[in-house]
Design a protein around this motif. Structure first.
Motif, PDB file in Angstrom:
ATOM      1  N   VAL A   1     -13.205 -23.096 -30.068  1.00 36.83           N
ATOM      2  CA  VAL A   1     -11.995 -23.869 -29.769  1.00 36.83           C
ATOM      3  C   VAL A   1     -11.644 -23.728 -28.283  1.00 36.83           C
ATOM      4  O   VAL A   1     -11.252 -24.699 -27.632  1.00 36.83           O
ATOM      5  N   THR A   2     -11.846 -22.541 -27.736  1.00 36.69           N
ATOM      6  CA  THR A   2     -11.602 -22.361 -26.296  1.00 36.69           C
ATOM      7  C   THR A   2     -12.535 -23.270 -25.489  1.00 36.69           C
ATOM      8  O   THR A   2     -12.110 -23.934 -24.533  1.00 36.69           O
ATOM      9  N   ALA A   3     -13.791 -23.308 -25.909  1.00 35.76           N
ATOM     10  CA  ALA A   3     -14.767 -24.178 -25.221  1.00 35.76           C
ATOM     11  C   ALA A   3     -14.331 -25.639 -25.348  1.00 35.76           C
ATOM     12  O   ALA A   3     -14.429 -26.411 -24.382  1.00 35.76           O
ATOM     13  N   ALA A   4     -13.821 -26.001 -26.520  1.00 39.57           N
ATOM     14  CA  ALA A   4     -13.375 -27.396 -26.719  1.00 39.57           C
ATOM     15  C   ALA A   4     -12.182 -27.720 -25.826  1.00 39.57           C
ATOM     16  O   ALA A   4     -12.068 -28.833 -25.308  1.00 39.57           O
ATOM     17  N   TYR A   5     -11.300 -26.758 -25.633  1.00 33.02           N
ATOM     18  CA  TYR A   5     -10.160 -26.963 -24.725  1.00 33.02           C
ATOM     19  C   TYR A   5     -10.681 -27.315 -23.325  1.00 33.02           C
ATOM     20  O   TYR A   5     -10.251 -28.281 -22.703  1.00 33.02           O
ATOM     21  N   ILE A   6     -11.618 -26.495 -22.852  1.00 34.87           N
ATOM     22  CA  ILE A   6     -12.111 -26.671 -21.486  1.00 34.87           C
ATOM     23  C   ILE A   6     -12.941 -27.964 -21.382  1.00 34.87           C
ATOM     24  O   ILE A   6     -12.774 -28.754 -20.459  1.00 34.87           O
ATOM     25  N   ALA A   7     -13.798 -28.167 -22.396  1.00 35.46           N
ATOM     26  CA  ALA A   7     -14.670 -29.354 -22.373  1.00 35.46           C
ATOM     27  C   ALA A   7     -13.852 -30.644 -22.427  1.00 35.46           C
ATOM     28  O   ALA A   7     -14.241 -31.665 -21.864  1.00 35.46           O
ATOM     29  N   SER A   8     -12.700 -30.602 -23.087  1.00 34.12           N
ATOM     30  CA  SER A   8     -11.867 -31.813 -23.190  1.00 34.12           C
ATOM     31  C   SER A   8     -11.138 -32.107 -21.887  1.00 34.12           C
ATOM     32  O   SER A   8     -10.663 -33.228 -21.683  1.00 34.12           O
ATOM     33  N   GLY A   9     -10.979 -31.085 -21.050  1.00 32.48           N
ATOM     34  CA  GLY A   9     -10.327 -31.350 -19.757  1.00 32.48           C
ATOM     35  C   GLY A   9      -9.224 -30.383 -19.377  1.00 32.48           C
ATOM     36  O   GLY A   9      -8.524 -30.612 -18.398  1.00 32.48           O
TER      37      GLY A   9
ATOM     38  N   GLY B   1     -19.050 -37.977 -26.787  1.00 32.02           N
ATOM     39  CA  GLY B   1     -20.389 -37.422 -26.537  1.00 32.02           C
ATOM     40  C   GLY B   1     -20.393 -36.375 -25.431  1.00 32.02           C
ATOM     41  O   GLY B   1     -20.867 -35.241 -25.631  1.00 32.02           O
ATOM     42  N   PRO B   2     -19.857 -36.697 -24.252  1.00 32.29           N
ATOM     43  CA  PRO B   2     -19.877 -35.720 -23.150  1.00 32.29           C
ATOM     44  C   PRO B   2     -19.083 -34.449 -23.485  1.00 32.29           C
ATOM     45  O   PRO B   2     -19.437 -33.367 -23.025  1.00 32.29           O
ATOM     46  N   ILE B   3     -18.023 -34.585 -24.288  1.00 28.66           N
ATOM     47  CA  ILE B   3     -17.226 -33.402 -24.656  1.00 28.66           C
ATOM     48  C   ILE B   3     -18.070 -32.469 -25.532  1.00 28.66           C
ATOM     49  O   ILE B   3     -18.124 -31.258 -25.313  1.00 28.66           O
ATOM     50  N   GLY B   4     -18.782 -33.061 -26.498  1.00 26.23           N
ATOM     51  CA  GLY B   4     -19.650 -32.260 -27.380  1.00 26.23           C
ATOM     52  C   GLY B   4     -20.722 -31.541 -26.573  1.00 26.23           C
ATOM     53  O   GLY B   4     -20.994 -30.347 -26.798  1.00 26.23           O
ATOM     54  N   ASP B   5     -21.337 -32.254 -25.629  1.00 27.35           N
ATOM     55  CA  ASP B   5     -22.389 -31.631 -24.795  1.00 27.35           C
ATOM     56  C   ASP B   5     -21.819 -30.444 -24.022  1.00 27.35           C
ATOM     57  O   ASP B   5     -22.440 -29.392 -23.912  1.00 27.35           O
ATOM     58  N   GLU B   6     -20.623 -30.634 -23.476  1.00 32.38           N
ATOM     59  CA  GLU B   6     -20.001 -29.576 -22.676  1.00 32.38           C
ATOM     60  C   GLU B   6     -19.611 -28.382 -23.563  1.00 32.38           C
ATOM     61  O   GLU B   6     -19.754 -27.224 -23.142  1.00 32.38           O
ATOM     62  N   ILE B   7     -19.168 -28.644 -24.793  1.00 36.97           N
ATOM     63  CA  ILE B   7     -18.841 -27.537 -25.710  1.00 36.97           C
ATOM     64  C   ILE B   7     -20.108 -26.702 -25.950  1.00 36.97           C
ATOM     65  O   ILE B   7     -20.083 -25.472 -25.899  1.00 36.97           O
ATOM     66  N   ARG B   8     -21.226 -27.392 -26.182  1.00 39.07           N
ATOM     67  CA  ARG B   8     -22.482 -26.664 -26.432  1.00 39.07           C
ATOM     68  C   ARG B   8     -22.899 -25.851 -25.211  1.00 39.07           C
ATOM     69  O   ARG B   8     -23.328 -24.711 -25.318  1.00 39.07           O
TER      70      ARG B   8
ATOM     71  N   LEU C   1     -15.416 -32.748 -32.684  1.00 37.81           N
ATOM     72  CA  LEU C   1     -15.735 -32.889 -31.254  1.00 37.81           C
ATOM     73  C   LEU C   1     -17.157 -32.421 -30.965  1.00 37.81           C
ATOM     74  O   LEU C   1     -17.707 -32.728 -29.911  1.00 37.81           O
ATOM     75  N   THR C   2     -17.737 -31.675 -31.896  1.00 34.96           N
ATOM     76  CA  THR C   2     -19.108 -31.186 -31.690  1.00 34.96           C
ATOM     77  C   THR C   2     -20.166 -32.105 -32.326  1.00 34.96           C
ATOM     78  O   THR C   2     -21.360 -31.828 -32.213  1.00 34.96           O
ATOM     79  N   ASP C   3     -19.760 -33.179 -32.993  1.00 31.93           N
ATOM     80  CA  ASP C   3     -20.736 -34.078 -33.617  1.00 31.93           C
ATOM     81  C   ASP C   3     -21.577 -34.789 -32.552  1.00 31.93           C
ATOM     82  O   ASP C   3     -21.034 -35.213 -31.515  1.00 31.93           O
ATOM     83  N   ASP C   4     -22.878 -34.935 -32.839  1.00 30.34           N
ATOM     84  CA  ASP C   4     -23.713 -35.664 -31.873  1.00 30.34           C
ATOM     85  C   ASP C   4     -23.575 -37.179 -32.126  1.00 30.34           C
ATOM     86  O   ASP C   4     -22.945 -37.606 -33.107  1.00 30.34           O
ATOM     87  N   ALA C   5     -24.193 -37.963 -31.246  1.00 33.40           N
ATOM     88  CA  ALA C   5     -24.007 -39.428 -31.294  1.00 33.40           C
ATOM     89  C   ALA C   5     -24.391 -40.011 -32.657  1.00 33.40           C
ATOM     90  O   ALA C   5     -23.671 -40.848 -33.207  1.00 33.40           O
TER      91      ALA C   5
END
Ligand code: TYM
Length: 345
Positions: free
Chosen positions: A64-72, A298-305, A221-225
């Motif tokens: 979830v922390t990664a998702a916060y950062i990846a989202s902006g 898509g870019p958010i999921g990539d950044e979370i990974r 948010l982690t789902d791929d295309a």
């Protein structure tokens, strides 16, 4: 809004964040970073109100922390941290357990939904959950709380708690020099995300939620295309073509939800989306929806990974945020203890 205002909000680390979290709250969180001092919490104490496997919980906090950062969210501008690292939350929650009334908590619809039929088996924490939420906000004397619509009732309770505390301890609060008697502010809900109530893809009358057993009900948010496209393609619809006017969405919850999601993702109004796709079949519209969803998420999921591949770095962000959060909450808690009548050294 003035710069002296302070923003607080949080999300539970129970599984991956989904499109509802993103459109209902996160987009607004990111916006408020530009104008406000913002504190964004991963609410792990709230998560354990229902059973969490300890190993999975650690992963979920990092994710979830990664998702916060990846989202902006920017961990330098805003404070990002996990709740359990700042003791003020639990301390103030206890005091609020003694301020809030049973009757107030008995009215909370989320407890009724989450506890289900077997209320006797629910944890005490699940019942007292809204008091902890009030403590989260008021430990920082935050004034604005960006959330989705489902949190409105909890925020009303936080306002009632703030007011009762201010009334109960009026004399002590005034003796401290707060002449207006308002030690705690009345926190204001900010329910202005692009879609404040995103519904399940499997049932347009149910909220999109992390706890739905069907993964097809939500876009993570982690789902791929491919997964995003498949979930949208399988989303429930009705047999009619899309309406040609917004009013035609009224009795069609699934169509309304998908149009609402498209509008929120594309930054358009529902009326504009209806004007564009009105009269068409769902199949074509779903392709367009999948396209905007993949483009945006898509870019958010990539950044979370990418971020979760380095857990030590995420832990450093959380440690830094927690220290900054503690520094704000500590003097407020000192005053709370004086007001209540505790002795501290
Ligand atoms: P949580 O973790 O359920 O959800 C996080 C945020 O996402 C919003 N949200 C939605 N918005 C639109 N449509 C949906 N389907 C949807 N699902 C979730 C929520 O409204 C929320 O803003 N109790 C809170 C967490 C919390 C908190 C706080 C929030 C703890 N302490 C203090 C604000 C301030 C919760 O469980 O959110």
């Amino acid at each position: 809004m003035k710069l002296t205002e302070r923003v607080f909000s949080g999300m539970q680390p129970t599984g991956s964040l989904h499109l509802g979290n993103y459109l209902g709250a996160m987009v607004q969180w990111i916006e408020m970073q530009k104008t406000h001092e913002c504190i964004y919490c991963v609410v792990d104490l709230h998560a354990i109100t229902v059973w969490q496997d300890p190993k999975e919980l650690k992963q979920a906090i990092r994710q979830v922390t990664a998702a916060y950062i990846a989202s902006g969210l920017d961990p330098k501008t805003s404070i990002l941290f996990n709740q359990s690292q700042v003791a003020a939350h639990a301390e103030l929650a206890w005091i609020f357990n003694c301020v809030a009334r049973l009757g107030w908590l008995n009215r909370m619809t989320q407890f009724k939904e989450k506890a289900g039929k077997d209320r006797e088996a629910a944890s005490v924490g699940l019942y007292a959950y809204p008091n902890l939420m009030a403590a989260d906000i008021l430990a920082y004397r935050a004034t604005h709380v960006p959330v989705g619509e489902d949190q409105k009732q909890h925020l009303e309770l936080a306002r009632d708690i703030a007011q009762k505390f201010n009334n109960d301890f009026r004399a002590e609060i005034e003796a401290k020099g707060y002449n207006d008697g308002a030690f705690f502010p009345q926190p204001e809900p900010v329910i202005t995300g692009p879609a404040t109530r995103v519904m399940s893809l499997r049932d347009g009358t149910k909220k999109m939620s992390k706890s739905d057993p069907s993964d097809l009900s939500r876009i993570n948010l982690t789902d791929d295309a491919d997964t995003i496209a498949r979930k949208i393609q399988k989303a429930k619809t009705d047999p009619e073509p899309l309406p040609t006017e917004e009013a035609g969405l009224a009795a069609r919850p699934e169509a309304d939800n998908l149009i609402g999601i498209y509008a929120a993702l594309a930054g358009k109004t529902k009326a504009a989306v209806v004007a564009e796709f009105g009269g068409q079949q769902f199949s074509g519209f779903k392709k367009a929806l999948a396209e905007v969803a993949v483009q945006r998420l898509g870019p958010i999921g990539d950044e979370i990974r990418r971020l979760t591949a380095d857990p030590a770095e995420i832990d450093r962000v959380l440690a830094d945020g927690s220290a900054r959060a503690r520094a704000i909450a500590a003097p407020i808690m000192d005053e709370v203890k004086d007001i209540v009548g505790f002795i501290r050294s």
